[in-house]
Design a protein around this motif. Structure first.
Motif, PDB file in Angstrom:
ATOM      1  N   GLU A  26       0.888  -1.157  -0.071  1.00  0.00           N
ATOM      2  CA  GLU A  26       0.093  -0.096  -0.041  1.00  0.00           C
ATOM      3  C   GLU A  26       0.790   1.223  -0.059  1.00  0.00           C
ATOM      4  O   GLU A  26       2.029   1.179   0.265  1.00  0.00           O
ATOM      5  CB  GLU A  26      -0.920  -0.016   1.166  1.00  0.00           C
ATOM      6  CG  GLU A  26      -0.178  -0.073   2.565  1.00  0.00           C
ATOM      7  CD  GLU A  26      -1.319  -0.105   4.062  1.00  0.00           C
ATOM      8  OE1 GLU A  26      -2.154   0.832   3.672  1.00  0.00           O
ATOM      9  OE2 GLU A  26      -1.077  -0.505   4.634  1.00  0.00           O
ATOM     10  N   ILE A 249      -3.941  13.210   3.637  1.00  0.00           N
ATOM     11  CA  ILE A 249      -4.573  11.851   3.598  1.00  0.00           C
ATOM     12  C   ILE A 249      -4.196  11.158   4.777  1.00  0.00           C
ATOM     13  O   ILE A 249      -4.893  10.408   5.363  1.00  0.00           O
ATOM     14  CB  ILE A 249      -4.483  11.319   2.169  1.00  0.00           C
ATOM     15  CG1 ILE A 249      -5.345  12.262   1.314  1.00  0.00           C
ATOM     16  CG2 ILE A 249      -4.966   9.743   2.302  1.00  0.00           C
ATOM     17  CD1 ILE A 249      -4.900  11.763  -0.331  1.00  0.00           C
ATOM     18  N   ARG A 250      -2.662  11.043   5.015  1.00  0.00           N
ATOM     19  CA  ARG A 250      -2.131  10.271   5.956  1.00  0.00           C
ATOM     20  C   ARG A 250      -2.636  10.732   7.385  1.00  0.00           C
ATOM     21  O   ARG A 250      -2.595   9.794   7.956  1.00  0.00           O
ATOM     22  CB  ARG A 250      -0.559  10.527   5.767  1.00  0.00           C
ATOM     23  CG  ARG A 250       0.012   9.341   6.665  1.00  0.00           C
ATOM     24  CD  ARG A 250       1.382   9.140   6.217  1.00  0.00           C
ATOM     25  NE  ARG A 250       1.301   8.681   4.659  1.00  0.00           N
ATOM     26  CZ  ARG A 250       1.588   9.194   3.661  1.00  0.00           C
ATOM     27  NH1 ARG A 250       1.983  10.625   3.601  1.00  0.00           N
ATOM     28  NH2 ARG A 250       1.715   8.691   2.426  1.00  0.00           N
ATOM     29  N   ARG A 253      -6.008   9.000   7.932  1.00  0.00           N
ATOM     30  CA  ARG A 253      -5.788   7.683   7.941  1.00  0.00           C
ATOM     31  C   ARG A 253      -5.092   7.216   9.629  1.00  0.00           C
ATOM     32  O   ARG A 253      -5.458   6.270  10.036  1.00  0.00           O
ATOM     33  CB  ARG A 253      -4.718   7.032   6.808  1.00  0.00           C
ATOM     34  CG  ARG A 253      -5.420   7.114   5.452  1.00  0.00           C
ATOM     35  CD  ARG A 253      -4.631   6.327   4.677  1.00  0.00           C
ATOM     36  NE  ARG A 253      -4.483   5.020   4.948  1.00  0.00           N
ATOM     37  CZ  ARG A 253      -3.514   4.341   4.358  1.00  0.00           C
ATOM     38  NH1 ARG A 253      -2.616   4.606   3.514  1.00  0.00           N
ATOM     39  NH2 ARG A 253      -3.234   2.726   4.654  1.00  0.00           N
ATOM     40  N   ASP A 256      -7.835   7.121  11.798  1.00  0.00           N
ATOM     41  CA  ASP A 256      -8.620   5.952  11.417  1.00  0.00           C
ATOM     42  C   ASP A 256      -7.836   4.769  12.079  1.00  0.00           C
ATOM     43  O   ASP A 256      -8.673   3.660  12.726  1.00  0.00           O
ATOM     44  CB  ASP A 256      -8.667   5.699   9.875  1.00  0.00           C
ATOM     45  CG  ASP A 256      -9.723   6.442   9.094  1.00  0.00           C
ATOM     46  OD1 ASP A 256     -10.478   7.110   9.882  1.00  0.00           O
ATOM     47  OD2 ASP A 256      -9.574   6.809   8.104  1.00  0.00           O
ATOM     48  N   ARG A 257      -6.609   4.720  12.179  1.00  0.00           N
ATOM     49  CA  ARG A 257      -5.837   3.488  12.933  1.00  0.00           C
ATOM     50  C   ARG A 257      -5.969   3.876  14.249  1.00  0.00           C
ATOM     51  O   ARG A 257      -5.646   2.647  15.065  1.00  0.00           O
ATOM     52  CB  ARG A 257      -4.292   3.604  12.264  1.00  0.00           C
ATOM     53  CG  ARG A 257      -4.241   3.291  10.933  1.00  0.00           C
ATOM     54  CD  ARG A 257      -2.912   3.514  10.333  1.00  0.00           C
ATOM     55  NE  ARG A 257      -2.099   2.532  11.298  1.00  0.00           N
ATOM     56  CZ  ARG A 257      -0.697   3.092  11.514  1.00  0.00           C
ATOM     57  NH1 ARG A 257      -0.411   4.313  11.159  1.00  0.00           N
ATOM     58  NH2 ARG A 257       0.086   2.584  12.728  1.00  0.00           N
ATOM     59  N   LYS A 285     -15.603   9.186  13.514  1.00  0.00           N
ATOM     60  CA  LYS A 285     -14.951   8.050  13.560  1.00  0.00           C
ATOM     61  C   LYS A 285     -15.103   7.268  14.938  1.00  0.00           C
ATOM     62  O   LYS A 285     -14.675   5.952  14.744  1.00  0.00           O
ATOM     63  CB  LYS A 285     -13.514   8.014  12.969  1.00  0.00           C
ATOM     64  CG  LYS A 285     -13.363   8.626  11.516  1.00  0.00           C
ATOM     65  CD  LYS A 285     -13.858   7.482  10.601  1.00  0.00           C
ATOM     66  CE  LYS A 285     -14.016   8.192   9.084  1.00  0.00           C
ATOM     67  NZ  LYS A 285     -14.361   7.065   8.092  1.00  0.00           N
TER      68      LYS A 285
END
Length: 436
Positions: A26, A249-250, A253, A256-257, A285
């Motif tokens: 990825e 974007i990172r 993410r 998200d993690r 989230k």
């Protein structure tokens, strides 16, 4: 023992990040057609033939003397010291350079297991021709690959796992994942370094120094943390380069993690629209949220300065009423330990499970005190409630008609649950379902 560590090193712009992304399957590392884009160490968990290991991407080892390049070189050397196996990447098209030879000398001094990897060799027929000059580095037989096209990556991974220490065993680490987010230059990397007591992440007065999301494992008070330091989110109109867009974007993410998101706020600037968006994304989230006001040492204090600052925050983000607000100074270290204490407390609150009997007792008392809403003669009836999951806490409410559950009444029920059980630092999700 811990998982083996594999570090990818080499001079700038030889394709290290492309190889990292190929192995990770990825796009984790930023790949750009200019040298010096990858600045900090990047970590990723990888599995190959049932062998698990940690892969580290590094910034290019260069001989330039500017402050950022010096720190990049230092970060790469730290990665080399940590690694069990080192993949030394060179550019087959460019051929052997003086910088390659300097890196080779550095690797021979460290006496680590090294795999010499000649990248950008797309055609098998030119493999020998493009690799022969690299034998002079004295690092054994090179393997030719094309990270961009995926050529020989499987063979490279075979070589990597062959060099693992024989006593290396797989350990499944149970980390508390914490994303540290905020606008550029608010002190995120400095906070990570303060926790660790070492220069783990590059710190500079230049806004936006951290471009990648950096994973840093460490243990505090017998709890294993994984700190995810991120690039500062700029306002959308300021994102002009692809490089900045990747960083945004990172950051999302990274949220998200995570299990807990620490939103850092500049005390001089106060809560901005961008801060609200970051915190709102984490809230949506279902992540635990802490609001950490940094640089509090620079604020001129009067009576109730801290209280008034917090009230302003609460008014701006009323949906985060559950989120603790901490005032710290990373520079002086004042109250920085409270951040970890509060993260740990929020994690415990997210894991809290309420018995069905106690839950229904609270819901019934709440309905008795404040009658449920009705519409056209039909009143909402809550038959029973149960907790469906933790992290975040999710409660199922079985009712006669879910359209009758007004937002304000759901908020009222949530507040009653918080009065009884706390749930500090974590959102509560109420899922309304009709019972046939």
């Amino acid at each position: 023992m811990a998982k083996p560590i594999v570090a990818i090193v080499g001079r700038p712009n030889v394709g290290k990040s492309t190889l990292f992304n190929r192995i990770a399957r990825e796009r984790i590392a930023i790949v750009e057609g200019q040298p010096g884009v990858t600045r900090d160490r990047l970590y990723c968990e990888v599995e190959w033939l049932n062998k698990h290991f940690t892969l580290i991407d590094t910034g290019g080892i260069d001989t330039a003397e500017d402050s950022i390049t010096k720190q990049v070189r230092q970060q790469a050397q730290i990665a080399i010291e940590q690694a069990d196996v080192i993949v030394f990447v060179v550019d087959g098209r460019a051929g052997l350079t003086g910088a390659d030879q300097e890196v080779g000398v550095l690797l021979r001094k460290n006496r680590k297991q090294v795999i010499l990897c000649v990248n950008k060799v797309e055609d098998h027929s030119t493999s020998i021709e493009m690799s022969v000059e690299f034998y002079v580095l004295g690092l054994g037989e090179p393997i030719t690959i094309s990270a961009e096209h995926g050529r020989n990556i499987g063979d490279l991974l075979d070589r990597i796992i062959e060099k693992f220490p024989r006593d290396a065993e797989v350990e499944e680490e149970d980390f508390l994942k914490v994303a540290i987010v905020g606008r550029p230059n608010v002190g995120k990397s400095s906070l990570v370094n303060r926790f660790l007591g070492e220069q783990r992440v590059i710190v500079s007065d230049i806004a936006g120094t951290t471009r990648d999301a950096i994973d840093t494992p460490f243990t505090w008070n017998d709890t294993k943390f994984l700190l995810i330091d991120t690039a500062g989110l700029r306002r959308r109109k300021s994102i002009e380069e692809d490089l900045e867009r990747y960083s945004v974007i990172r950051t999302l993410r990274a949220i998200d993690r995570s299990s807990i998101t620490v939103v850092m706020i500049d005390a001089d600037e106060g809560l901005t629209e961008q801060d609200k968006k970051i915190a709102g994304y984490a809230h949506e989230k279902g992540k635990g949220v802490l609001l950490v006001v940094n640089k509090w040492d620079l604020v001129e204090k009067e009576t109730n300065t801290m209280r008034d600052f917090e009230l302003d925050i609460r008014e701006d983000v009323p949906f985060l009423a559950y989120a603790p607000v901490l005032f710290i100074s990373v520079l002086t270290g004042k109250r920085t330990e409270q951040v970890l204490e509060t993260v740990l407390h929020a994690s415990e609150q997210r894991s809290m499970r309420i018995s069905t009997g106690k839950l229904n007792e609270i819901i019934q008392d709440a309905v008795a005190m404040n009658q449920a809403p009705s519409d056209k003669g039909l009143r909402l009836k809550i038959y029973y409630a149960t907790q469906a999951q933790v992290n975040p806490p999710v409660f199922l409410l079985y009712v006669n008609k879910k359209d009758l559950m007004h937002f304000s009444y759901a908020r009222y029920l949530e507040n009653r649950l918080r009065e009884q059980f706390g749930f500090v630092g974590t959102p509560i999700i109420l899922s309304v379902k009709e019972r046939s």
